[in-house]
Design a protein around this motif. Structure first.
Motif, PDB file in Angstrom:
ATOM      1  N   TRP A  10     -12.080 -16.927   6.446  1.00  0.00           N
ATOM      2  CA  TRP A  10     -12.006 -17.809   5.266  1.00  0.00           C
ATOM      3  C   TRP A  10     -13.348 -17.843   4.534  1.00  0.00           C
ATOM      4  CZ3 TRP A  10     -14.151 -23.009   4.993  1.00  0.00           C
ATOM      5  CH2 TRP A  10     -13.826 -23.673   3.815  1.00  0.00           C
ATOM      6  N   ASP A  13     -13.691 -14.839   2.484  1.00  0.00           N
ATOM      7  CA  ASP A  13     -12.581 -14.596   1.547  1.00  0.00           C
ATOM      8  C   ASP A  13     -11.723 -13.406   1.971  1.00  0.00           C
ATOM      9  OD1 ASP A  13     -13.449 -16.709  -0.082  1.00  0.00           O
ATOM     10  OD2 ASP A  13     -14.878 -15.405  -1.117  1.00  0.00           O
ATOM     11  N   GLU A  24      -5.213 -23.752   4.936  1.00  0.00           N
ATOM     12  CA  GLU A  24      -5.379 -24.921   4.079  1.00  0.00           C
ATOM     13  C   GLU A  24      -4.484 -26.074   4.506  1.00  0.00           C
ATOM     14  OE1 GLU A  24      -4.629 -23.439   0.180  1.00  0.00           O
ATOM     15  OE2 GLU A  24      -6.684 -22.707  -0.120  1.00  0.00           O
ATOM     16  N   PHE A  29      -8.905 -28.739   7.519  1.00  0.00           N
ATOM     17  CA  PHE A  29      -9.329 -27.964   6.350  1.00  0.00           C
ATOM     18  C   PHE A  29     -10.218 -28.766   5.412  1.00  0.00           C
ATOM     19  CE2 PHE A  29      -8.639 -26.726   1.902  1.00  0.00           C
ATOM     20  CZ  PHE A  29      -9.199 -25.459   1.938  1.00  0.00           C
ATOM     21  N   GLU A  30      -9.876 -30.051   5.200  1.00  0.00           N
ATOM     22  CA  GLU A  30     -10.655 -30.886   4.275  1.00  0.00           C
ATOM     23  C   GLU A  30     -12.101 -31.016   4.731  1.00  0.00           C
ATOM     24  OE1 GLU A  30     -10.577 -35.380   2.298  1.00  0.00           O
ATOM     25  OE2 GLU A  30      -8.903 -34.650   3.523  1.00  0.00           O
ATOM     26  N   TYR A  32     -13.712 -28.804   6.668  1.00  0.00           N
ATOM     27  CA  TYR A  32     -14.354 -27.502   6.491  1.00  0.00           C
ATOM     28  C   TYR A  32     -14.778 -27.322   5.030  1.00  0.00           C
ATOM     29  CZ  TYR A  32     -12.524 -26.152  11.086  1.00  0.00           C
ATOM     30  OH  TYR A  32     -12.248 -26.073  12.438  1.00  0.00           O
ATOM     31  N   GLN A  33     -13.911 -27.735   4.093  1.00  0.00           N
ATOM     32  CA  GLN A  33     -14.187 -27.546   2.676  1.00  0.00           C
ATOM     33  C   GLN A  33     -15.401 -28.347   2.239  1.00  0.00           C
ATOM     34  OE1 GLN A  33     -12.277 -25.430   0.505  1.00  0.00           O
ATOM     35  NE2 GLN A  33     -14.171 -25.724  -0.612  1.00  0.00           N
ATOM     36  N   LYS A  34     -15.482 -29.632   2.739  1.00  0.00           N
ATOM     37  CA  LYS A  34     -16.628 -30.471   2.387  1.00  0.00           C
ATOM     38  C   LYS A  34     -17.927 -29.888   2.919  1.00  0.00           C
ATOM     39  CE  LYS A  34     -14.169 -34.879   2.074  1.00  0.00           C
ATOM     40  NZ  LYS A  34     -14.021 -36.236   2.637  1.00  0.00           N
ATOM     41  N   LYS A  36     -18.537 -26.821   3.699  1.00  0.00           N
ATOM     42  CA  LYS A  36     -18.840 -25.575   2.994  1.00  0.00           C
ATOM     43  C   LYS A  36     -19.510 -25.871   1.653  1.00  0.00           C
ATOM     44  CE  LYS A  36     -16.691 -21.355   1.210  1.00  0.00           C
ATOM     45  NZ  LYS A  36     -15.436 -20.628   0.979  1.00  0.00           N
ATOM     46  N   ASN A  37     -19.008 -26.905   0.959  1.00  0.00           N
ATOM     47  CA  ASN A  37     -19.600 -27.279  -0.326  1.00  0.00           C
ATOM     48  C   ASN A  37     -21.049 -27.722  -0.170  1.00  0.00           C
ATOM     49  OD1 ASN A  37     -17.200 -26.708  -1.598  1.00  0.00           O
ATOM     50  ND2 ASN A  37     -16.454 -28.839  -1.543  1.00  0.00           N
ATOM     51  N   ASN A  40     -23.636 -24.572   0.592  1.00  0.00           N
ATOM     52  CA  ASN A  40     -23.610 -23.371  -0.249  1.00  0.00           C
ATOM     53  C   ASN A  40     -24.974 -22.697  -0.345  1.00  0.00           C
ATOM     54  OD1 ASN A  40     -20.918 -23.222  -0.910  1.00  0.00           O
ATOM     55  ND2 ASN A  40     -21.092 -24.620  -2.665  1.00  0.00           N
TER      56      ASN A  40
END
Length: 299
Positions: A10, A13, A24, A29-30, A32-34, A36-37, A40
């Motif tokens: 992931w 990509d 997702e 997932f939520e 992981y997304q936070k 990752k943001n 960066n």
């Protein structure tokens, strides 16, 4: 291992359409997304290998050195590793912490501010380490004794009521519809339904089915800390449930009278003596069916 593999794909990509949809939809997932943001900045710019080689050749070389030119995927892998460490740290720090004491056991542990908690048998506490000094809040199921370090307000939330203190020593107990709080040092504010009570050293209060009962305190700390089970106007059903919890056994009671109230102490480390006291008090007959199974009948 599969979860880590999907996480790595992931981040690069490389997930297929079906894999991305499943990833997702995962419960984490939520988070992981936070993360990752927020991380960066870990992304590495493309490596200019020609420029690096040119700079190396311009330097004075007294001893030949071999400097490997790592490809971009190496830095990607390093970023994934650092991100994985960040996720692990975040889960441990931001996630809910749980401490338990199984039936027949007690557990002692320290909170982030060095406040000490002793959990009685069959009890559980949940709290978060993150921002603990500014938000000293935990949730209790069962019974616990607290020695609270001075600081901001310290709150113990139970399903029956809430206890708020600063720096003090106190005991909180919830059993079915009964909520007991005892203050051994300092001051304790107790909230139960629409009632708010301030307790000071040596005072205690109990609520059961909406009724308030003031407790008599004759010790400097909870009796259960010293392996004694203390009861104050408890019926035999409540009494036996506590014995089951302390000894990790199953008791079958065959009697019609369950309303007689008991005030006194039972040992938490001598089952035979505890059962003998119960039998004599209520005129019952005790039978040990197995190591962990007790049957109590009327005489």
């Amino acid at each position: 291992m599969e979860k880590n593999h999907l996480l790595a794909k992931w981040l690069n990509d490389d997930l297929s359409k079906d894999e991305l949809a499943a990833f997702e939809a995962s419960p984490d997932f939520e988070k992981y997304q936070k993360i990752k943001n927020y991380t960066n900045h870990l992304i590495v710019d493309d490596l200019d290998e020609n420029s690096m080689l040119s700079n190396i050749l311009k330097q004075k070389k007294e001893v030949p050195k071999v400097i490997p030119l790592y490809k971009k995927w190496v830095f990607r892998a390093a970023a994934v590793f650092v991100l994985a460490l960040g996720i692990t740290f975040a889960f441990k720090t931001l996630g809910q912490q749980t401490e338990t004491a199984d039936f027949g056991k007690k557990t002692t542990f320290s909170l982030p501010d060095n406040s000490e908690v002793v959990l009685n048998s069959g009890s559980e506490i949940q709290y978060k380490k993150w921002n603990w000094d500014n938000h000293r809040h935990l949730e209790l199921k069962g019974e616990a004794y607290f020695r609270v370090s001075k600081g901001r307000r310290f709150e113990v939330q139970t399903r029956l009521g809430k206890v708020s203190v600063l720096g003090t020593q106190f005991n909180v107990k919830t059993r079915k519809n009964r909520f007991d709080v005892v203050c051994y040092e300092g001051r304790v504010k107790v909230n139960y339904a629409n009632t708010e009570i301030l307790l000071t050293h040596g005072q205690g209060v109990s609520f059961e089915n909406g009724k308030q009962l003031n407790l008599k305190i004759s010790s400097l700390k909870p009796e259960w800390i010293d392996n004694q089970i203390c009861f104050y106007k408890d019926n035999i059903t409540t009494l036996l449930e506590e014995v089951e919890r302390q000894y990790n056994i199953d008791i079958q009671l065959n009697t019609k009278d369950t309303t007689s109230l008991f005030t006194g102490k039972l040992p938490a480390k001598n089952l035979d003596t505890a059962l003998h006291i119960i039998a004599v008090t209520y005129h019952l007959k005790v039978q040990k069916v197995s190591k962990n199974k007790i049957i109590i009948d009327e005489q």
